[in-house]
Write a protein that holds these residues in place. Structure first.
Motif, PDB file in Angstrom:
ATOM      1  N   ILE A 209       7.886   2.876  -0.336  1.00  0.00           N
ATOM      2  CA  ILE A 209       6.665   3.682  -0.205  1.00  0.00           C
ATOM      3  C   ILE A 209       5.505   3.032  -0.950  1.00  0.00           C
ATOM      4  O   ILE A 209       4.385   2.954  -0.435  1.00  0.00           O
ATOM      5  CB  ILE A 209       6.909   5.121  -0.705  1.00  0.00           C
ATOM      6  N   LEU A 210       5.773   2.531  -2.157  1.00  0.00           N
ATOM      7  CA  LEU A 210       4.698   1.888  -2.934  1.00  0.00           C
ATOM      8  C   LEU A 210       4.213   0.602  -2.274  1.00  0.00           C
ATOM      9  O   LEU A 210       3.022   0.311  -2.285  1.00  0.00           O
ATOM     10  CB  LEU A 210       5.175   1.612  -4.357  1.00  0.00           C
TER      11      LEU A 210
ATOM     12  N   ILE B  96       4.282  -0.104   0.979  1.00  0.00           N
ATOM     13  CA  ILE B  96       3.491   0.271   2.151  1.00  0.00           C
ATOM     14  C   ILE B  96       2.158   0.874   1.732  1.00  0.00           C
ATOM     15  O   ILE B  96       1.112   0.567   2.316  1.00  0.00           O
ATOM     16  CB  ILE B  96       4.286   1.245   3.048  1.00  0.00           C
ATOM     17  N   LYS B  97       2.166   1.682   0.696  1.00  0.00           N
ATOM     18  CA  LYS B  97       0.946   2.335   0.218  1.00  0.00           C
ATOM     19  C   LYS B  97      -0.084   1.318  -0.270  1.00  0.00           C
ATOM     20  O   LYS B  97      -1.272   1.483  -0.050  1.00  0.00           O
ATOM     21  CB  LYS B  97       1.284   3.311  -0.904  1.00  0.00           C
ATOM     22  N   THR B  98       0.374   0.288  -0.951  1.00  0.00           N
ATOM     23  CA  THR B  98      -0.565  -0.707  -1.486  1.00  0.00           C
ATOM     24  C   THR B  98      -0.862  -1.807  -0.478  1.00  0.00           C
ATOM     25  O   THR B  98      -1.460  -2.819  -0.831  1.00  0.00           O
ATOM     26  CB  THR B  98      -0.021  -1.336  -2.771  1.00  0.00           C
ATOM     27  N   ASN B  99      -0.431  -1.598   0.777  1.00  0.00           N
ATOM     28  CA  ASN B  99      -0.672  -2.560   1.847  1.00  0.00           C
ATOM     29  C   ASN B  99      -0.081  -3.921   1.515  1.00  0.00           C
ATOM     30  O   ASN B  99      -0.597  -4.946   1.911  1.00  0.00           O
ATOM     31  CB  ASN B  99      -2.165  -2.673   2.156  1.00  0.00           C
TER      32      ASN B  99
ATOM     33  N   ILE C   8       4.189  -4.913  -7.948  1.00  0.00           N
ATOM     34  CA  ILE C   8       4.268  -3.459  -7.953  1.00  0.00           C
ATOM     35  C   ILE C   8       5.395  -3.053  -8.895  1.00  0.00           C
ATOM     36  O   ILE C   8       6.487  -3.596  -8.835  1.00  0.00           O
ATOM     37  CB  ILE C   8       4.558  -2.927  -6.542  1.00  0.00           C
TER      38      ILE C   8
END
Length: 169
Positions: free
Chosen positions: A109-110, A112-115, A148
């Protein structure tokens, strides 16, 4: 019953401190380990000592390699060892399985969230094609800003709660 109360207490404290300060405190984990060894030794004798000791060693061993590779902090390792000392080998193993799944989902999720998904895919592609040669690392420069991280204690707490609720041990 008292062991479950101790477990829930250390999980709550560890969750709060890991989220707020990115630390799992020794003042929580080390006394818990001592309490677990004492409790089981006093109640079950030598068999209790070995029950707690095996759980401690399994909990410690499961996260020791990721710690040595720099993937997590020592507090995470000590928390898993304390869980093992309190609950035994089977419980800590299933907690680890749930923790790994939850930690992987959080990491995904992190990313994908941070592209960072495209960058991660490119890195995987170049490392595979060039077999981790220097050319792959020259093409994709790694910097500390793009890494990340998250407090892994969150995954440990959630994984342990899953084992406590759903069992598996």
């Amino acid at each position: 019953m008292i062991i479950t109360i101790i477990l829930l207490t250390i999980l709550i404290i560890s969750l709060i401190t890991d989220v707020m300060k990115r630390k799992i405190l020794n003042i929580v984990t080390l006394p818990t380990i001592l309490i677990a060894f004492s409790y089981y030794t006093l109640n079950l004798g030598v068999n209790g000592f070995f029950f707690s000791g095996k759980g401690f060693l399994v909990g410690l061993g499961l996260l020791l390699i990721p710690y040595l590779l720099g993937g997590m902090g020592a507090g995470d390792v000590k928390l898993m060892a304390a869980i093992g000392a309190l609950m035994g080998t089977s419980f800590v193993f299933y907690s680890f399985i749930y923790t790994a799944i939850i930690g992987g989902l959080i990491a995904l999720i992190l990313v994908i969230k941070t592209n960072g998904f495209n960058n991660s895919f490119k890195s995987l592609f170049f490392n595979t094609v060039f077999l981790k040669s220097n050319l792959g690392s020259v093409i994709l420069q790694k910097d500390k800003k793009s890494s990340i991280s998250f407090p892994y204690g969150v995954a440990i707490v959630l994984g342990t709660l899953c084992t406590l609720i759903w069992g598996g041990y």
